[in-house]
Design an enzyme around this catalytic site. Structure first.
Site, mmCIF file in Angstrom:
data_model
loop_
_atom_site.group_PDB
_atom_site.id
_atom_site.type_symbol
_atom_site.label_atom_id
_atom_site.label_comp_id
_atom_site.label_asym_id
_atom_site.label_seq_id
_atom_site.Cartn_x
_atom_site.Cartn_y
_atom_site.Cartn_z
ATOM 1 N N ASP A 337 0.828 -1.213 0.000
ATOM 2 C CA ASP A 337 0.000 0.000 0.000
ATOM 3 C C ASP A 337 0.858 1.257 0.000
ATOM 4 O O ASP A 337 0.501 2.267 0.599
ATOM 5 C CB ASP A 337 -0.970 -0.008 1.208
ATOM 6 N N TRP A 423 -1.477 11.874 3.086
ATOM 7 C CA TRP A 423 -1.956 12.920 2.173
ATOM 8 C C TRP A 423 -1.744 14.333 2.713
ATOM 9 O O TRP A 423 -1.802 15.304 1.948
ATOM 10 C CB TRP A 423 -3.458 12.726 1.886
HETATM 11 CA CA CA Z 1 -4.439 2.616 -0.195
#
Ligand code: CA
Length: 717
Positions: A337, A423
């Site tokens: 990920d 993010w």
């Molecule tokens: Ca992800």
């Protein structure tokens, strides 16, 4: 042993995380005291913007303030000499209790922010007075398709339109004065499990938007729509589709050659573009960051190996056509990920005596990358957090040197799927030449799907997590957990020198999940934190020179702007996003005070009182006593792990955002089955699980929650 188990469990909790503007001031006469800026991106904002900074009226006109997404303001009315006089100017309640991630956009004295689901609020930027609110009315059941809360990272503004993408994938153009819909398009054909949480960008008359859903099994793409009409101009798919069908764009042929042996298209393949973009107007290159694969392990997705382009890559295209120019893959053949969707900054830095036009990114995988932004050439990459999956990145090949072959047995991986940096936007200061990065040192357990290891099959669950991991391993490890004894996880604000590739200063936070960053010419850096405190640091030394306890955790980035000669700092407070699963309840303001979404604006000399919140009652009491059946408890724990933990927190300890299921009210207890299986609370985002769970599963889940309640009687969070 206790330490080792504690470390494992915190790692699991962390892993569970993944289970766990355009400026419109052309109509505004520019002030006669416009500041000359040395920001290269202001000078290249020549594609339709008339943009300048004035101490009298300065906008924050687009997501990263400029196309290069530097999040740096030349305004110096607020600076390190007078910041101690900063006080609350106004606050505005959004009426939410979930994560708020938006960057406020300020154009000509009006501010546009988004709350949950893609709801837009327009307010007067000087007073906080509401001008209008737009609600896209997303059906509550769509909440099930979001890996990480029903968040939205903001709007784009162009001329007289405000653009927003709703959680269910629709893109709206709104009249900036009234909030009325000018046009609406469906970017995903209303196909769950696609979602949108990212902010649109406007470049050369096109609105650009990606999507999310790679944990669930979708195929990523970016779309460009005409700003005036909403008609689709181009679409770029980031992963190859069904090989029986023709390629949608020529470079997918190259991409398909890096996938082997599997049936990736049946599980979507992933590669969603769920957040970052940047634009180099001088060289006419649009960059977007691509996310992880569906499912996570390459062993399932592409058993024959390969890099699996364009997963975990930065891709450069022409904004007029979507034509591919170059790509750089940060994590070839990713299984962990490790998205490359994190914020990208464009600037110029001097490397070995030569000024280079660069793109800077600190993706989840733990390496800070400096790329030539014209060619995509890797200039350097170094670890900005602790990393154990790769020894280094080879500058000659441009590839990481991987230490372990993940998938053979469960492994602890640094960083975790939460990333060394997620993010939350970084910021650059061209005066200090430093990048300010919100980081965290967390590891995660990687355990490949037992079904795949033993049978070579992968059962796709429609509309739920399809990440290809083994839930039983995680459940076993969290058995009899003593949450109190776990180490507290920490985050950091790091000032990073992108030339020397090293930390200049670092500030340690009480919680791993903190906010994005704002950088200012007055030698200041602002960041909100999970403990509910907004802090200003000196940009050169990191010293905290001002703070305000607003009692609500922050993940969103602050911005600055000026109206009528006064400079403001504004930020959305409302903890959540990925923190709902892995945020630490012991240090979060959300667990302590609730999580009431508010927009705050500060200015010099203002003395309005900060809101004072009282502590929540978090007493845990037993309302039902029961003799537990061990086998049922284990089954209930597995149900909880697979279906509940991603939102309600590992081992039923909520981060403080969504309900803590150890303290359910009598009403919730009596309607537990109706809530889980009949969608009784779907309108507020609690999904219906009747397609995945039986009544028997729910009974065992309920037993597990009662058991956890009993176990938790002595905790004080
Ligand atoms: Ca992800």
């Amino acid at each position: 042993m206790a330490d080792k188990k504690g470390q494992l469990v915190i790692n699991i909790i962390v892993l569970l995380f993944f289970l766990l503007v355009a400026a419109w001031n052309s109509y505004r006469p520019l002030s006669s005291v416009d500041v000359k800026t040395n920001n290269v991106f202001d000078e290249t904002l020549n594609s339709g913007y008339t943009y300048a900074e004035s101490p009298v009226n300065a906008d924050w006109p687009m997501h990263g303030r400029d196309y290069g997404e530097q999040r740096f303001s030349r305004l110096t009315l607020i600076n390190d000499k007078n910041v101690d006089k900063l006080g609350l100017a106004w606050n505005y309640s959004l009426g939410t209790y979930r994560g708020l991630e938006a960057t406020p956009i300020i154009v000509n004295g009006r501010m546009f922010v988004t709350g949950n689901w893609g709801v837009v609020h327009a307010v007067d930027a000087a007073t906080g007075k509401m001008l209008w609110v737009f609600d896209p009315e997303v059906p509550g059941h769509w909440g099930r398709y979001g890996c990480c809360d029903v968040v939205n990272r903001g709007v784009a503004v162009w001329e007289n339109k405000v653009f927003v993408a709703s959680f269910d994938g629709r893109l709206f153009a709104l009249d900036s004065t009234t909030g009325e819909v000018a046009w609406e398009v469906d970017t995903i054909n209303q196909q769950p499990p696609y979602t949108i949480t990212g902010a649109p960008r406007v470049v050369k008359g096109k609105v650009l938007i990606g999507n999310g859903g790679a944990e669930y099994g979708v195929r990523g793409y970016v779309s460009a729509y005409d700003v005036q009409t909403g008609s689709l101009v181009w679409r770029f798919y980031t992963t190859p589709g069904d090989p029986a069908l023709p390629f949608e764009q020529p470079e997918l042929k190259m991409a398909a050659e890096t996938w082997a042996g599997g049936e990736w298209w049946k599980n979507g393949a992933g590669g969603t573009v769920w957040d970052s973009m940047a634009y180099d107007a001088e060289n006419d290159l649009l960059y977007f960051g691509v996310g992880n694969g569906s499912p996570w392990p390459r062993a399932i997705r592409s058993p024959g190996g390969g890099d699996n382009l364009f997963l975990s890559s930065i891709v450069a295209v022409r904004p007029d056509t979507g034509q591919y120019v170059w790509h750089y893959q940060t994590t070839p053949g990713d299984s962990l990920d490790f998205t490359a969707t994190q914020h990208m900054i464009l600037t110029e830095i001097e490397i070995r005596g030569e000024v280079r036009k660069v793109l800077l990114q600190a993706p989840k995988n733990g390496f800070f990358y400096v790329l030539d932004r014209i060619t995509g050439e890797l200039l350097s990459a170094e670890k900005y957090v602790e990393v154990n999956w790769a020894s280094h990145v080879d500058v000659n090949t441009g590839r990481p040197v991987v230490i372990k072959d993940y998938g053979k047995q469960p492994e602890m991986v640094l960083p975790s799927p939460a990333g060394g940096h997620n993010w939350q936007p970084m910021a650059f200061n061209p005066d200090t030449n430093l990048v300010y990065i919100p980081t965290k040192d967390l590891s995660g357990l990687f355990a490949l799907s037992r079904e795949w290891s033993e049978n070579g099959t992968f059962t796709y669950k429609s509309g739920w997590w399809n990440v290809g991991l083994d839930w039983q391993t995680y459940t076993d490890l969290t058995e009899n957990i003593d949450f109190d004894s776990l180490p507290i996880s920490h985050g950091y604000l790091k000032a990073w020198d992108p030339v020397e590739q090293k930390v200049i200063w670092s500030y340690k936070h009480n919680n791993a999940w903190n906010g994005g960053v704002l950088s200012m010419a007055g030698n200041l850096v602002f960041q909100g934190a999970g403990d509910g405190i907004l802090r200003a640091h000196k940009a050169d030394t990191g010293d905290v020179v001002w703070s305000a306890n607003i009692m609500t955790g922050m993940v969103a980035p602050p911005v600055t702007y000026s109206v009528n000669g006064e400079q403001y700092i504004a930020i959305l407070a409302g903890w959540g996003g990925s923190a709902i699963a892995s945020g630490d309840a012991r240090t979060s303001a959300a667990a302590k005070y609730g999580n009431y979404g508010q927009l705050f604006a500060f200015k010099l000399g203002s003395s309005k009182s900060l809101p004072v919140l009282s502590e929540r009652d978090r007493n845990i009491t037993i309302t039902e006593s029961k003799n537990f059946n061990e086998e049922d408890l284990r089954a209930g724990a597995l149900v909880y792990m697979q279906y509940c933990s991603v939102c309600h927190g590992s081992v039923a300890v909520s981060s403080g955002v969504l309900p803590d299921l150890r303290v359910m009210s009598t009403g919730v207890r009596s309607q537990f089955k109706e809530i889980v299986l009949e969608g009784q609370r779907e309108a507020v985002g609690m999904p219906n699980f009747s397609d995945l769970l039986s009544e028997n599963d729910v009974n065992k889940l309920y037993q597990y929650l009662l058991y956890r309640t009993q176990q938790s009687l002595t905790t004080d969070y």
